[in-house]
Motif scaffolding. Sequence first.
Motif, PDB file in Angstrom:
ATOM      1  N   ILE A   1     -33.035 -34.572 -31.352  1.00 52.24           N
ATOM      2  CA  ILE A   1     -34.492 -34.436 -31.495  1.00 52.24           C
ATOM      3  C   ILE A   1     -34.890 -33.712 -32.775  1.00 52.24           C
ATOM      4  O   ILE A   1     -36.000 -33.882 -33.261  1.00 52.24           O
TER       5      ILE A   1
ATOM      6  N   GLU B   1     -38.959 -30.680 -30.258  1.00 48.91           N
ATOM      7  CA  GLU B   1     -38.486 -29.418 -29.689  1.00 48.91           C
ATOM      8  C   GLU B   1     -38.577 -29.483 -28.171  1.00 48.91           C
ATOM      9  O   GLU B   1     -39.383 -30.224 -27.615  1.00 48.91           O
ATOM     10  N   VAL B   2     -37.736 -28.702 -27.522  1.00 49.30           N
ATOM     11  CA  VAL B   2     -37.829 -28.563 -26.070  1.00 49.30           C
ATOM     12  C   VAL B   2     -38.932 -27.549 -25.814  1.00 49.30           C
ATOM     13  O   VAL B   2     -38.792 -26.364 -26.137  1.00 49.30           O
TER      14      VAL B   2
ATOM     15  N   LEU C   1     -40.384 -32.488 -23.914  1.00 54.42           N
ATOM     16  CA  LEU C   1     -40.059 -32.493 -25.337  1.00 54.42           C
ATOM     17  C   LEU C   1     -41.346 -32.716 -26.112  1.00 54.42           C
ATOM     18  O   LEU C   1     -42.122 -33.605 -25.768  1.00 54.42           O
TER      19      LEU C   1
END
Length: 95
Positions: free
Chosen positions: A29, A35-36, A58
């Motif tokens: 990613i 980003e998480v 996400l």
Amino acid sequence: MSAAVVIGHITVKDPGKWADYLARVPATIARWKGEVAFRGRRAAVLGGAHAHDEVVVLRFPDRASADAWFRSPAYQALIPLRTEAADVDLISYES
């Protein structure tokens, strides 16, 4: 340009394989500026029904980035491991 999120509803089948999958996803990613945003376990179903135990959100700068991440060779290579490790429903949303 609208931000986008991908939400994954997850039921883990093989914790060892799931841990391996989780360790590999962040690198896929990053290229797309993702980003998480959140990862958690279900606390309670407050209305309706929900079969999965875990969720991940996400965040991407736009839908094109989210789609490109999902279609990328790096992420596509992880899908067989994901399928062995867990039942996952992925949904993308735009804001």
